[in-house]
Design a protein around this motif. Sequence first.
Motif, PDB file in Angstrom:
ATOM      1  N   TRP A   1      -5.608  -5.544  -2.263  1.00 31.32           N
ATOM      2  CA  TRP A   1      -4.965  -5.012  -3.322  1.00 31.32           C
ATOM      3  C   TRP A   1      -3.491  -5.788  -3.320  1.00 31.32           C
ATOM      4  O   TRP A   1      -2.862  -5.851  -2.512  1.00 31.32           O
ATOM      5  CB  TRP A   1      -4.622  -3.435  -2.918  1.00 31.32           C
ATOM      6  CG  TRP A   1      -3.660  -2.932  -4.034  1.00 31.32           C
ATOM      7  CD1 TRP A   1      -2.525  -2.221  -3.685  1.00 31.32           C
ATOM      8  CD2 TRP A   1      -3.995  -2.436  -5.339  1.00 31.32           C
ATOM      9  NE1 TRP A   1      -1.950  -1.646  -4.939  1.00 31.32           N
ATOM     10  CE2 TRP A   1      -2.782  -1.900  -5.992  1.00 31.32           C
ATOM     11  CE3 TRP A   1      -4.859  -2.882  -6.317  1.00 31.32           C
ATOM     12  CZ2 TRP A   1      -2.731  -1.529  -7.111  1.00 31.32           C
ATOM     13  CZ3 TRP A   1      -4.985  -2.503  -7.716  1.00 31.32           C
ATOM     14  CH2 TRP A   1      -3.693  -1.804  -7.909  1.00 31.32           C
ATOM     15  N   CYS A   2      -3.322  -6.399  -4.375  1.00 31.80           N
ATOM     16  CA  CYS A   2      -2.168  -7.100  -4.580  1.00 31.80           C
ATOM     17  C   CYS A   2      -2.002  -8.379  -3.679  1.00 31.80           C
ATOM     18  O   CYS A   2      -2.940  -9.075  -3.404  1.00 31.80           O
ATOM     19  CB  CYS A   2      -0.694  -6.253  -4.670  1.00 31.80           C
ATOM     20  SG  CYS A   2      -0.805  -4.946  -5.747  1.00 31.80           S
TER      21      CYS A   2
ATOM     22  N   LEU B   1       0.894  -1.057   0.152  1.00 34.82           N
ATOM     23  CA  LEU B   1      -0.099   0.033   0.232  1.00 34.82           C
ATOM     24  C   LEU B   1       0.743   1.265  -0.080  1.00 34.82           C
ATOM     25  O   LEU B   1       0.503   2.168   0.266  1.00 34.82           O
ATOM     26  CB  LEU B   1      -0.933   0.031   1.152  1.00 34.82           C
ATOM     27  CG  LEU B   1      -1.952  -0.928   1.174  1.00 34.82           C
ATOM     28  CD1 LEU B   1      -2.812  -1.043   2.719  1.00 34.82           C
ATOM     29  CD2 LEU B   1      -2.819  -0.909   0.139  1.00 34.82           C
ATOM     30  N   CYS B   2       2.014   1.259  -0.258  1.00 36.83           N
ATOM     31  CA  CYS B   2       3.022   2.314  -0.456  1.00 36.83           C
ATOM     32  C   CYS B   2       2.657   3.221  -1.316  1.00 36.83           C
ATOM     33  O   CYS B   2       2.071   3.354  -2.320  1.00 36.83           O
ATOM     34  CB  CYS B   2       4.358   1.927  -1.285  1.00 36.83           C
ATOM     35  SG  CYS B   2       5.552   3.118  -1.190  1.00 36.83           S
ATOM     36  N   VAL B   3       2.722   4.515  -0.628  1.00 37.24           N
ATOM     37  CA  VAL B   3       1.885   5.701  -1.209  1.00 37.24           C
ATOM     38  C   VAL B   3       2.554   5.939  -2.795  1.00 37.24           C
ATOM     39  O   VAL B   3       2.169   6.794  -3.541  1.00 37.24           O
ATOM     40  CB  VAL B   3       2.153   7.007  -0.579  1.00 37.24           C
ATOM     41  CG1 VAL B   3       1.272   6.785   0.479  1.00 37.24           C
ATOM     42  CG2 VAL B   3       3.602   7.384  -0.060  1.00 37.24           C
ATOM     43  N   ASP B   4       3.799   5.481  -2.935  1.00 39.56           N
ATOM     44  CA  ASP B   4       4.631   5.586  -4.089  1.00 39.56           C
ATOM     45  C   ASP B   4       4.982   4.412  -4.647  1.00 39.56           C
ATOM     46  O   ASP B   4       5.959   4.223  -5.594  1.00 39.56           O
ATOM     47  CB  ASP B   4       5.836   6.294  -3.821  1.00 39.56           C
ATOM     48  CG  ASP B   4       5.588   8.054  -3.651  1.00 39.56           C
ATOM     49  OD1 ASP B   4       4.749   8.474  -4.165  1.00 39.56           O
ATOM     50  OD2 ASP B   4       6.502   8.459  -2.931  1.00 39.56           O
ATOM     51  N   MET B   5       4.107   3.252  -4.542  1.00 40.35           N
ATOM     52  CA  MET B   5       4.333   2.136  -5.057  1.00 40.35           C
ATOM     53  C   MET B   5       4.580   1.897  -6.586  1.00 40.35           C
ATOM     54  O   MET B   5       3.948   2.738  -7.352  1.00 40.35           O
ATOM     55  CB  MET B   5       3.294   1.219  -4.793  1.00 40.35           C
ATOM     56  CG  MET B   5       3.642  -0.325  -4.987  1.00 40.35           C
ATOM     57  SD  MET B   5       1.942  -1.474  -5.179  1.00 40.35           S
ATOM     58  CE  MET B   5       1.407  -1.363  -6.714  1.00 40.35           C
TER      59      MET B   5
ATOM     60  N   THR C   1     -11.624  -8.872  -4.595  1.00 36.32           N
ATOM     61  CA  THR C   1     -10.567  -9.258  -5.034  1.00 36.32           C
ATOM     62  C   THR C   1     -10.616  -8.574  -6.595  1.00 36.32           C
ATOM     63  O   THR C   1      -9.382  -7.967  -6.995  1.00 36.32           O
ATOM     64  CB  THR C   1      -9.957 -10.569  -4.924  1.00 36.32           C
ATOM     65  OG1 THR C   1      -9.644 -10.900  -3.552  1.00 36.32           O
ATOM     66  CG2 THR C   1      -8.797 -10.755  -5.656  1.00 36.32           C
ATOM     67  N   GLY C   2     -11.408  -9.015  -7.234  1.00 36.18           N
ATOM     68  CA  GLY C   2     -11.502  -8.481  -8.578  1.00 36.18           C
ATOM     69  C   GLY C   2     -11.647  -6.889  -8.814  1.00 36.18           C
ATOM     70  O   GLY C   2     -12.512  -6.319  -7.772  1.00 36.18           O
TER      71      GLY C   2
END
Length: 352
Positions: A295-296, A113-117, A270-271
């Motif tokens: 998410w991921c 969930l990194c803000v800059d992923m 998930t979808g």
Amino acid sequence: MRAAVFHGAHDIRIEQVDAPTGAGPGEVLLRPFWCGICGTDLHEYAAGPIVIPTHPHPLTGASAPQILGHEFSAEVLEIGAGVTNVSVGQRVSVMPIISCGRCYFCRRGLNHLCVDMGCVGLSFAWGGIAELALVPASQVYALPDALSEIQGALVEPTAVAAYGVDTAGVRPGDTVLITGAGPIGALASIYANSIGARVFVSEVNPVRAALARSLDVGEVLDPSAMDVVGYLRDATAGIGVDAVVECSGNERALQTGFGAVRSAGTITQTGLHTRPASIDPMQVSLREITYNGTWCYPLTDWPRVIDLIARKGLPVERVVTAEIAVADLVEKGFDTLLDPSGNEVKVLVNAR
């Protein structure tokens, strides 16, 4: 070197690009084996750029044109100084997510969930549909002898599917409805079955339904020909299923999930829905339904998923319906997968 490069919507070119010159400190130079075409790739091709940056990415500096491919296995050709987790000649699976390690979420172990992923093959200099790729050593995991290169390329979507099932709290003996039998739904059904759950799969597309039946991991239901909610209520003595993993991104399927889940049950989204979908919040309250998203996957899941495929013999390779050459990427890959009447579900590209 040859690579599949995204330039814009409906514009993917197989072209010659500058090859990486070698592995620097902490880097690994790879020769990709197989790479999957993901739903995210399809969205980019159909309507992008969406995730692919048009300006330098804040973490990686990458921007379109972009070498594609983030679900891939590879051979290690060269390791840079300080790399100890893999060696030259090993077969590996690539965990593509890149995180900053400094933001609020990364510091709490929520790197996905990194803000800059960023992501290899989407917002990074290199991707898996190419003759060579250069990635940080922290993103490669050695494949055990029991795993094939094709299975190694399926670790990424399997991690997505497993995270959805895990987030739904599925346990041995539970009943679970998987809505949608695309690649993620099919892999989710394999994983849920391996846990010991009783699996039901809802799928209207006959090609995907046939694939789900061939996996022999649960009962496949056609929502266009039957009342799925009523059927599942009957199958569970009127209670409803313990969990729903919504893998289709379809509003009707989501509403079926709310109708089929028991009180105090869990629905995991998930979808990806590309437009808003309606639900009845009163039902969420009155029946204490838990509805959450995924998410991921947690970045730490990679070795666990590799081990599960190897040790439990999860037949993840059975979701693959076509193996194609790079030269056929657009016609037999992207165009076929986006065709509503197409007969493929999961396509892998031979990157060699």
